[in-house]
Design an enzyme around this catalytic site. Structure first.
Site, PDB file in Angstrom:
ATOM      1  N   GLU A  43     -17.436 -31.517  19.802  1.00 23.79           N
ATOM      2  CA  GLU A  43     -18.011 -30.288  19.259  1.00 23.79           C
ATOM      3  C   GLU A  43     -18.875 -29.610  20.319  1.00 23.79           C
ATOM      4  O   GLU A  43     -19.568 -30.274  21.085  1.00 23.79           O
ATOM      5  CB  GLU A  43     -18.877 -30.655  18.049  1.00 23.79           C
ATOM      6  CG  GLU A  43     -19.592 -29.500  17.387  1.00 23.79           C
ATOM      7  CD  GLU A  43     -20.581 -29.982  16.337  1.00 23.79           C
ATOM      8  OE1 GLU A  43     -20.622 -29.359  15.260  1.00 23.79           O
ATOM      9  OE2 GLU A  43     -21.314 -30.963  16.577  1.00 23.79           O
ATOM     10  N   GLU A 131     -22.347 -33.653  10.083  1.00 22.30           N
ATOM     11  CA  GLU A 131     -21.352 -33.334   9.064  1.00 22.30           C
ATOM     12  C   GLU A 131     -20.519 -34.528   8.603  1.00 22.30           C
ATOM     13  O   GLU A 131     -19.786 -34.436   7.618  1.00 22.30           O
ATOM     14  CB  GLU A 131     -20.407 -32.235   9.574  1.00 22.30           C
ATOM     15  CG  GLU A 131     -21.041 -30.863   9.715  1.00 22.30           C
ATOM     16  CD  GLU A 131     -21.631 -30.615  11.103  1.00 22.30           C
ATOM     17  OE1 GLU A 131     -22.144 -31.569  11.715  1.00 22.30           O
ATOM     18  OE2 GLU A 131     -21.587 -29.465  11.575  1.00 22.30           O
ATOM     19  N   HIS A 187     -29.395 -28.763  16.443  1.00 23.64           N
ATOM     20  CA  HIS A 187     -28.092 -28.890  17.118  1.00 23.64           C
ATOM     21  C   HIS A 187     -28.191 -28.366  18.546  1.00 23.64           C
ATOM     22  O   HIS A 187     -28.523 -27.197  18.775  1.00 23.64           O
ATOM     23  CB  HIS A 187     -27.022 -28.110  16.349  1.00 23.64           C
ATOM     24  CG  HIS A 187     -25.681 -28.179  16.991  1.00 23.64           C
ATOM     25  ND1 HIS A 187     -24.914 -29.329  16.970  1.00 23.64           N
ATOM     26  CD2 HIS A 187     -24.971 -27.277  17.696  1.00 23.64           C
ATOM     27  CE1 HIS A 187     -23.789 -29.112  17.624  1.00 23.64           C
ATOM     28  NE2 HIS A 187     -23.804 -27.876  18.078  1.00 23.64           N
TER      29      HIS A 187
END
Length: 268
Positions: A43, A131, A187
């Site tokens: 990611e 997540e 993040h």
């Protein structure tokens, strides 16, 4: 990517994939044997951190815990559930490569079943991607259901944890003297960047850290997602205050408290 793990893999006895099957069998079938399974994601983490940050950090934390507990570290599951706008920036970034919920749960289910087949009694899943959480739980639940059917006498226990939950308010106050923005906005920000500076300093591009203001999300989600809600860099709050010293402080607390949890959680 392999070069980034060199310094962490000096002690081959920590790593399941560095052992022969006979050495592994001797280790894993001991009554108090524990295997740590890191789970991450591929990611975007802004322009300054690598795509593999989540798996790299989960693996590094697991290695620190293994050194304290004598556990083994399994190779990570490196593909995670879909990046969400309000905690990972979303799926619209090039390089973010995600799997469906059933795929992730299925991987964990299979891993639980296989470790039970090896004779393992203690498995700890170390999650590094926000997540993933509920789908790890589903995989563990289905895997243990399989184990009960296939190996009724087997008493495998599974622990699931997110490493950031082991940070105390005192440490967060020291790292964030102006106030902690919350884990969702962290993040690619101070915590992850500081930990990467501690574990993998050569993988961090300090010169590319953006200075965007924190993302300001509404208290609801929209589908299709709204990429305009996310800063173009993909960083949800600035990492400018990150440092290797903060990373060392964070890493030491996480490793110590997680090791204590592994010891106490499996004790009975």
């Amino acid at each position: 990517m392999a070069g980034l793990f060199t310094s962490l893999r000096d002690d081959a006895s920590l790593w399941m994939d560095h052992l022969s099957w006979l050495d592994y069998e001797r280790r894993v079938q001991a009554p108090d044997a524990t295997v740590l399974l890191p789970v991450g994601a591929l990611e975007q983490h802004g322009p300054h951190l690598p795509l593999g940050t989540d798996a790299m950090l989960a693996t590094a934390v697991a290695a620190d815990v293994a050194r304290r507990t004598g556990a083994l570290v399994a190779p990570p599951i490196s593909y995670g559930y879909k990046s969400q706008i309000k905690c990972g920036g979303g799926q619209h970034f090039c390089g973010t490569t995600s799997v469906d919920a059933a795929t992730l749960a299925g991987q964990v289910r299979d891993a639980v079943r296989e470790f039970a087949r090896h004779g393992l009694r203690r498995l700890a899943i170390v999650n590094g991607h926000y997540e993933n959480q509920w789908f790890l739980i589903e995989g563990i639940d289905l895997g243990l259901r399989d184990v009960r059917l296939l190996h009724p006498q087997h008493d495998l226990q599974v622990m699931r944890l997110e490493y950031w939950d082991f940070l105390t308010p005192q440490t967060l106050a020291a790292v964030f003297p102006q106030g902690f923005p919350g884990f969702a906005l962290e993040h690619a920000a101070v915590i992850e960047t500081s930990l990467m500076l501690h574990y993998h300093p050569d993988a961090v591009r300090l010169d590319l850290i953006p200075d965007d203001p924190p993302a300001d999300f509404p208290p609801y989600d929209m589908f299709p997602p709204r990429p305009a809600w996310v800063p173009p860099s993909g960083v949800l709050s600035s990492a400018r205050a990150a440092s290797a010293e903060k990373g060392r402080l964070l890493a030491e607390e996480v490793a110590q408290r997680l090791a204590e949890a592994v010891r106490s959680g499996f004790a009975r």
